[in-house]
Write a protein that holds these residues in place. Structure first.
Motif, PDB file in Angstrom:
ATOM      1  N   GLY A  36       0.469  -1.158   0.104  1.00 21.77           N
ATOM      2  CA  GLY A  36       0.092   0.295   0.384  1.00 21.77           C
ATOM      3  C   GLY A  36       1.216   1.238   0.061  1.00 21.77           C
ATOM      4  O   GLY A  36       0.358   2.247   0.290  1.00 21.77           O
ATOM      5  N   TRP A  37       1.897   0.972  -0.633  1.00 21.26           N
ATOM      6  CA  TRP A  37       2.986   2.449  -0.373  1.00 21.26           C
ATOM      7  C   TRP A  37       3.562   2.650  -1.772  1.00 21.26           C
ATOM      8  O   TRP A  37       3.075   1.978  -2.427  1.00 21.26           O
ATOM      9  CB  TRP A  37       4.300   1.716   0.913  1.00 21.26           C
ATOM     10  CG  TRP A  37       3.733   2.298   2.189  1.00 21.26           C
ATOM     11  CD1 TRP A  37       2.848   1.896   2.644  1.00 21.26           C
ATOM     12  CD2 TRP A  37       4.288   3.212   3.129  1.00 21.26           C
ATOM     13  NE1 TRP A  37       2.529   1.920   3.715  1.00 21.26           N
ATOM     14  CE2 TRP A  37       3.815   3.418   4.046  1.00 21.26           C
ATOM     15  CE3 TRP A  37       4.848   4.103   2.437  1.00 21.26           C
ATOM     16  CZ2 TRP A  37       3.671   3.827   5.605  1.00 21.26           C
ATOM     17  CZ3 TRP A  37       5.585   5.029   3.806  1.00 21.26           C
ATOM     18  CH2 TRP A  37       4.789   4.645   5.021  1.00 21.26           C
ATOM     19  N   ILE A  38       4.086   3.397  -2.530  1.00 23.42           N
ATOM     20  CA  ILE A  38       4.942   4.425  -2.973  1.00 23.42           C
ATOM     21  C   ILE A  38       5.847   4.727  -2.846  1.00 23.42           C
ATOM     22  O   ILE A  38       6.494   5.110  -1.972  1.00 23.42           O
ATOM     23  CB  ILE A  38       3.623   4.957  -3.932  1.00 23.42           C
ATOM     24  CG1 ILE A  38       3.343   6.277  -3.456  1.00 23.42           C
ATOM     25  CG2 ILE A  38       2.362   4.214  -4.100  1.00 23.42           C
ATOM     26  CD1 ILE A  38       3.000   7.870  -3.817  1.00 23.42           C
ATOM     27  N   ALA A  39       6.193   4.714  -3.847  1.00 27.15           N
ATOM     28  CA  ALA A  39       8.162   5.262  -3.884  1.00 27.15           C
ATOM     29  C   ALA A  39       8.294   6.454  -5.064  1.00 27.15           C
ATOM     30  O   ALA A  39       7.709   5.643  -5.956  1.00 27.15           O
ATOM     31  CB  ALA A  39       9.522   4.938  -3.626  1.00 27.15           C
ATOM     32  N   PHE A  40       9.009   7.266  -4.931  1.00 27.69           N
ATOM     33  CA  PHE A  40       8.969   8.090  -6.158  1.00 27.69           C
ATOM     34  C   PHE A  40      10.172   9.041  -6.348  1.00 27.69           C
ATOM     35  O   PHE A  40      10.954   9.341  -5.011  1.00 27.69           O
ATOM     36  CB  PHE A  40       7.881   8.981  -6.800  1.00 27.69           C
ATOM     37  CG  PHE A  40       7.113   9.743  -5.329  1.00 27.69           C
ATOM     38  CD1 PHE A  40       7.451  11.059  -4.794  1.00 27.69           C
ATOM     39  CD2 PHE A  40       6.577   9.329  -4.199  1.00 27.69           C
ATOM     40  CE1 PHE A  40       7.045  11.853  -4.159  1.00 27.69           C
ATOM     41  CE2 PHE A  40       6.288  10.401  -3.284  1.00 27.69           C
ATOM     42  CZ  PHE A  40       6.373  11.703  -2.855  1.00 27.69           C
ATOM     43  N   ARG A  41      10.858   9.780  -7.014  1.00 26.60           N
ATOM     44  CA  ARG A  41      11.783  10.521  -7.591  1.00 26.60           C
ATOM     45  C   ARG A  41      11.256  11.282  -8.881  1.00 26.60           C
ATOM     46  O   ARG A  41      11.000  11.510  -9.977  1.00 26.60           O
ATOM     47  CB  ARG A  41      13.360   9.963  -7.587  1.00 26.60           C
ATOM     48  CG  ARG A  41      13.212   8.569  -8.221  1.00 26.60           C
ATOM     49  CD  ARG A  41      14.719   8.056  -7.411  1.00 26.60           C
ATOM     50  NE  ARG A  41      14.932   7.112  -9.318  1.00 26.60           N
ATOM     51  CZ  ARG A  41      15.786   5.913  -9.220  1.00 26.60           C
ATOM     52  NH1 ARG A  41      16.905   5.737  -7.834  1.00 26.60           N
ATOM     53  NH2 ARG A  41      15.788   5.028 -10.456  1.00 26.60           N
ATOM     54  N   ARG A  42      12.209  12.588  -8.938  1.00 23.75           N
ATOM     55  CA  ARG A  42      12.232  12.981  -9.620  1.00 23.75           C
ATOM     56  C   ARG A  42      13.239  12.879 -10.709  1.00 23.75           C
ATOM     57  O   ARG A  42      12.894  13.103 -12.003  1.00 23.75           O
ATOM     58  CB  ARG A  42      11.992  14.712  -9.646  1.00 23.75           C
ATOM     59  CG  ARG A  42      11.189  15.370  -8.401  1.00 23.75           C
ATOM     60  CD  ARG A  42      11.592  16.945  -8.599  1.00 23.75           C
ATOM     61  NE  ARG A  42      12.686  17.014  -7.920  1.00 23.75           N
ATOM     62  CZ  ARG A  42      13.045  18.523  -6.955  1.00 23.75           C
ATOM     63  NH1 ARG A  42      12.641  19.721  -7.386  1.00 23.75           N
ATOM     64  NH2 ARG A  42      13.815  18.652  -6.903  1.00 23.75           N
ATOM     65  N   ASP A  43      14.558  12.485 -10.497  1.00 23.55           N
ATOM     66  CA  ASP A  43      15.403  12.111 -11.497  1.00 23.55           C
ATOM     67  C   ASP A  43      15.793  10.626 -10.757  1.00 23.55           C
ATOM     68  O   ASP A  43      16.248  10.394  -9.542  1.00 23.55           O
ATOM     69  CB  ASP A  43      16.566  13.507 -11.356  1.00 23.55           C
ATOM     70  CG  ASP A  43      17.565  13.087 -12.630  1.00 23.55           C
ATOM     71  OD1 ASP A  43      18.605  12.335 -11.701  1.00 23.55           O
ATOM     72  OD2 ASP A  43      17.339  12.948 -13.798  1.00 23.55           O
ATOM     73  N   LYS A  44      16.188  10.206 -11.160  1.00 27.15           N
ATOM     74  CA  LYS A  44      17.601   8.411 -11.329  1.00 27.15           C
ATOM     75  C   LYS A  44      18.317   9.369 -10.498  1.00 27.15           C
ATOM     76  O   LYS A  44      18.813   8.386  -9.762  1.00 27.15           O
ATOM     77  CB  LYS A  44      18.107   7.951 -12.123  1.00 27.15           C
ATOM     78  CG  LYS A  44      18.602   7.053 -12.501  1.00 27.15           C
ATOM     79  CD  LYS A  44      19.412   6.040 -13.475  1.00 27.15           C
ATOM     80  CE  LYS A  44      19.773   4.788 -13.483  1.00 27.15           C
ATOM     81  NZ  LYS A  44      19.923   3.813 -13.693  1.00 27.15           N
ATOM     82  N   THR A  45      18.579   9.781 -10.052  1.00 25.40           N
ATOM     83  CA  THR A  45      19.802  10.545  -9.434  1.00 25.40           C
ATOM     84  C   THR A  45      19.257  10.697  -7.909  1.00 25.40           C
ATOM     85  O   THR A  45      20.411  11.100  -6.887  1.00 25.40           O
ATOM     86  CB  THR A  45      20.888  11.846  -9.474  1.00 25.40           C
ATOM     87  OG1 THR A  45      20.654  12.894  -9.900  1.00 25.40           O
ATOM     88  CG2 THR A  45      21.692  11.735 -11.134  1.00 25.40           C
ATOM     89  N   GLU A  46      18.241  11.328  -7.755  1.00 26.04           N
ATOM     90  CA  GLU A  46      17.496  11.861  -6.651  1.00 26.04           C
ATOM     91  C   GLU A  46      17.364  10.193  -5.488  1.00 26.04           C
ATOM     92  O   GLU A  46      17.471   9.249  -5.700  1.00 26.04           O
ATOM     93  CB  GLU A  46      16.490  12.009  -6.477  1.00 26.04           C
ATOM     94  CG  GLU A  46      16.993  13.900  -6.757  1.00 26.04           C
ATOM     95  CD  GLU A  46      15.220  14.309  -7.389  1.00 26.04           C
ATOM     96  OE1 GLU A  46      14.633  13.929  -6.830  1.00 26.04           O
ATOM     97  OE2 GLU A  46      15.816  15.642  -7.698  1.00 26.04           O
ATOM     98  N   GLU A  47      17.214  10.818  -4.509  1.00 26.86           N
ATOM     99  CA  GLU A  47      17.040   9.537  -3.080  1.00 26.86           C
ATOM    100  C   GLU A  47      15.931   9.254  -4.165  1.00 26.86           C
ATOM    101  O   GLU A  47      14.808  10.133  -4.223  1.00 26.86           O
ATOM    102  CB  GLU A  47      17.032   9.674  -1.924  1.00 26.86           C
ATOM    103  CG  GLU A  47      18.451  10.792  -1.858  1.00 26.86           C
ATOM    104  CD  GLU A  47      19.373   9.286  -1.338  1.00 26.86           C
ATOM    105  OE1 GLU A  47      18.805   7.835  -0.948  1.00 26.86           O
ATOM    106  OE2 GLU A  47      20.873   9.461  -2.158  1.00 26.86           O
TER     107      GLU A  47
END
Length: 94
Positions: free
Chosen positions: A77-88
């Motif tokens: 039920g959780w997601i993970a995201f980032r704006r760029d491949k180099t971000e956490e």
């Protein structure tokens, strides 16, 4: 499973992704661990056309982007995201 495998799910688990990720055209920027069925989804963060959907193994997804090992303990039920491949990765409940 190998000793270094950190996911609770097996390496050969079928997961959802896109043609752009599989062909390494775009990076994985959005991951979901679905609460309903425990499915993993690895996306670009952009709208995906149905014809671009692909199924690969979880192990193949980690080979495309080893940083997803950091998400092995992402709760259902959780997601993970980032704006760029180099971000956490940022995590949040869906």
């Amino acid at each position: 499973m190998s000793k270094s495998w950190s996911f609770e799910d097996p390496e050969n688990l079928a997961v959802f992704t896109t043609r752009e990720i599989l062909e390494r055209v775009k990076p994985i920027k959005y991951v979901s661990h679905d609460e309903e069925d425990g499915a993993w989804q690895f996306h670009t963060g952009e709208h995906t056309k149905e014809e671009d959907a692909r199924i690969i193994t979880l192990e193949e997804a980690t080979k495309i982007d080893p940083s997803i090992f950091e998400l092995a303990n992402l709760p259902l039920g959780w997601i993970a995201f980032r704006r760029d491949k180099t971000e956490e990765w940022t995590r949040e409940k869906y």
